[in-house]
Design an enzyme around this catalytic site. Structure first.
Site, PDB file in Angstrom:
ATOM      1  N   CYS A  11       0.855  -1.196   0.000  1.00 37.51           N
ATOM      2  CA  CYS A  11       0.000   0.000   0.000  1.00 37.51           C
ATOM      3  C   CYS A  11       0.886   1.240   0.000  1.00 37.51           C
ATOM      4  O   CYS A  11       1.746   1.386   0.881  1.00 37.51           O
ATOM      5  CB  CYS A  11      -0.920   0.009   1.226  1.00 37.51           C
ATOM      6  SG  CYS A  11      -1.948   1.499   1.358  1.00 37.51           S
ATOM      7  N   GLN A 218     -15.659  16.028   8.016  1.00 34.78           N
ATOM      8  CA  GLN A 218     -14.202  16.040   7.892  1.00 34.78           C
ATOM      9  C   GLN A 218     -13.602  14.767   8.487  1.00 34.78           C
ATOM     10  O   GLN A 218     -14.044  14.266   9.517  1.00 34.78           O
ATOM     11  CB  GLN A 218     -13.628  17.270   8.608  1.00 34.78           C
ATOM     12  CG  GLN A 218     -14.050  18.596   8.019  1.00 34.78           C
ATOM     13  CD  GLN A 218     -13.363  18.924   6.703  1.00 34.78           C
ATOM     14  OE1 GLN A 218     -12.584  18.143   6.184  1.00 34.78           O
ATOM     15  NE2 GLN A 218     -13.659  20.092   6.157  1.00 34.78           N
ATOM     16  N   ASN A 322     -17.310  26.530   1.396  1.00 33.54           N
ATOM     17  CA  ASN A 322     -16.528  25.338   1.725  1.00 33.54           C
ATOM     18  C   ASN A 322     -16.782  24.290   0.643  1.00 33.54           C
ATOM     19  O   ASN A 322     -17.411  23.260   0.888  1.00 33.54           O
ATOM     20  CB  ASN A 322     -16.928  24.816   3.109  1.00 33.54           C
ATOM     21  CG  ASN A 322     -16.139  23.575   3.506  1.00 33.54           C
ATOM     22  OD1 ASN A 322     -14.985  23.416   3.135  1.00 33.54           O
ATOM     23  ND2 ASN A 322     -16.779  22.695   4.252  1.00 33.54           N
ATOM     24  N   CYS A 349     -10.068  22.522   0.256  1.00 33.87           N
ATOM     25  CA  CYS A 349      -9.272  21.308   0.345  1.00 33.87           C
ATOM     26  C   CYS A 349      -8.421  21.121  -0.903  1.00 33.87           C
ATOM     27  O   CYS A 349      -7.794  20.075  -1.087  1.00 33.87           O
ATOM     28  CB  CYS A 349     -10.173  20.089   0.565  1.00 33.87           C
ATOM     29  SG  CYS A 349     -11.370  19.819  -0.767  1.00 33.87           S
TER      30      CYS A 349
END
Length: 390
Positions: A11, A218, A322, A349
Site C-alpha cells: 500500500c 471532515q 466550503n 481542500c
C-alpha cells in the site's frame, strides 16, 4: 509513522510516509503560499495547525474482498488482489478494534464479497458486499454502512445484526447502501436503515453535529475542531448581522459561527445533510444557549443557483464557502466579486482551485490564511482564507 504495508509495497496510499512530519507541513505551507502569491500581497499566514501523525482518521472505507469464509477488509492492489489493512496506522485503536467483529459478521451473515472478472462486454459480476464504511464519533460510538450490489443480502444482515451489536457494543447506527453499478462510485442513492438510530453525534467543542449516513464530515476530528474554532474567531471579528454558509454540509461552519442576533443560512446540495443540519439546529434552539441559534436555517439546493439565480434573498454581510475539490467555479466567484459583499471566508481542500477562484475575485483580497493539516502522510491539506474587499 512506520508502516509494514508501505515497506512491503502492499500500500502506497501514504505518499509522503518517507518524509518526516515537520517537513511535510513546511512543504505544504510553501506550496499554498506559492499558489496564492499572485493575490497574496496583504496576506498574513498564521502558524499551521498540525495533526497527530497516526491514528487520526475517524472514518474507514474498507473494500471487501476474499471469500465468505475468509473476508479481507482493506484495499485492492494493482492486480485486483485484496490487501488486509485492518491494522493501518491511520486508524485509531477503536476503529481497528471494530474490523475483527465486522469480518466475522461477513462470514456469519454469508455476505459474499463483490468480485468482477473479464473485460468489456464479457465482464462478469458476482457477490454482494462491496465496501464496509465505518465512522467513529468523538465519544467512541460507531456508524457502520454495508455497501451492497443489491438488496439480496439485506434480510441476512438484519437476521444477524443482534449478534454484531453484541460483539460490537459501540455500534450505534447501521445501514445498508445499495450501489448496483459496476463503476468507481463508492455508494448509491438508496440507504436502508438497520437500527433505530439513524444519526451519529459528532461532538465538536460546544456543538454536537448530527451525522447521517450519506452526509460529509471532515476525516480528522481534531483538526476539524481547530478549523471551526478559527472560522468562528474570524467571523466574530467581522461581526456580520447576516451570514451565508454555502456548501454547508451538516452545518459545521454555520452552527459554530451562529450568534445572538445573527441570521445564518446554510445551503447544501445533499438533502440528507440538510436534514441532519436542521435537526441539529432545532435541538440547539431548545437548549440553554437557544438564543444563539434562533435565526439559523438550512435549505437544500445548489450553492451557485441560490446566490446567482432569480429570486435570491437579500445579500448577507458575509459569506462562507466550503466547496469540494473543484472549487466554487467561475460563476459564483464572479458573482461574489460583483456582489459588494465585504468579507468572504473560503475553506478549501484544494489550493489549486482556490487560487483559480481567487483570480476571479480581484477586489476580494486575502488578508489572513491558515493551513490545517487534515491529511498527514499525503500531499493534501485544508486551508482557510479570510477575504476582504479592497
Amino acid at each position: 509513522m512506520q508502516c509494514p504495508h508501505y515497506d512491503a509495497g502492499r500500500c502506497h496510499s501514504c505518499t509522503l510516509l518517507e518524509i518526516d512530519y515537520p517537513t511535510q507541513v513546511l512543504d505544504k505551507e510553501r506550496h499554498v503560499a506559492a499558489l496564492l502569491e499572485p493575490v497574496s500581497a496583504d496576506l498574513t499566514w498564521l502558524p499551521a495547525v498540525r495533526s497527530a501523525e497516526s491514528g487520526f482518521r475517524n472514518k474507514a472505507k474498507m473494500v471487501v474482498s476474499g471469500s465468505v469464509a475468509e473476508p479481507v477488509l482493506g484495499i485492492l492492489d494493482g492486480a485486483g488482489r485484496g490487501v488486509d489493512l485492518t491494522d493501518c496506522g491511520l486508524y485509531p485503536a477503536a476503529l481497528q478494534a471494530s474490523f475483527g467483529p465486522l469480518a466475522a459478521f461477513v462470514t456469519r451473515a454469508n455476505l459474499e464479497p463483490y468480485q468482477v472478472s473479464g473485460r468489456g462486454k464479457r465482464v462478469q459480476q458476482r457477490g454482494e458486499l462491496k465496501y464496509v464504511l465505518v465512522t467513529l464519533s468523538p465519544d467512541g460510538e460507531l456508524m457502520v454502512r454495508f455497501v451492497l450490489r443489491s438488496q439480496e443480502a439485506v434480510a441476512r444482515i438484519r437476521k444477524h445484526l443482534a449478534w454484531l451489536q453484541a460483539e460490537l457494543p459501540a455500534l450505534a447506527v447501521a445501514t445498508a447502501n445499495v450501489q448496483p453499478a459496476h463503476a468507481a462510485v463508492l455508494e448509491g442513492d438508496l440507504e436502508i436503515p438497520l437500527t433505530e438510530r439513524t444519526t451519529l453525534p459528532m461532538r465538536i467543542d460546544d456543538i454536537t453535529l448530527d451525522l447521517r449516513p450519506q452526509s460529509f464530515f471532515q476525516t480528522n476530528t481534531a483538526v476539524a475542531t481547530e478549523l471551526y474554532r478559527q472560522a468562528r474567531a474570524w467571523v466574530d471579528e467581522v461581526r456580520p448581522a447576516s451570514l451565508w454558509d454555502l456548501y454547508c454540509g451538516v452545518g459545521g461552519f454555520a452552527l459554530h459561527c451562529a450568534a445572538p442576533g445573527r441570521a445564518v443560512t446554510g445551503i447544501e446540495i445533499s438533502a440528507e445533510a440538510v436534514t441532519a443540519a436542521s435537526a441539529t439546529a432545532a435541538r440547539l434552539r431548545d437548549g440553554a444557549a437557544g438564543e444563539r441559534f434562533a435565526d439559523v436555517g438550512f435549505a437544500a439546493g445548489d450553492a451557485t443557483e441560490f446566490a446567482v439565480g432569480p429570486g435570491a434573498p437579500a445579500l448577507p454581510d458575509m459569506v462562507i464557502v466550503n466547496p469540494p475539490r473543484r472549487g466554487i467555479g467561475a460563476d459564483l466567484a464572479r458573482w461574489l466579486e460583483s456582489s459588494g459583499i465585504d468579507h468572504v471566508l473560503y475553506s478549501s481542500c484544494n489550493a489549486t482551485t482556490l487560487a483559480k477562484d481567487l483570480a476571479e475575485m480581484p477586489s476580494l483580497r486575502p488578508v489572513r490564511g491558515r493551513l490545517l493539516d487534515m491529511f498527514p502522510q499525503t500531499s493534501h491539506y485544508e486551508v482557510l482564507v479570510l477575504l476582504e474587499r479592497s
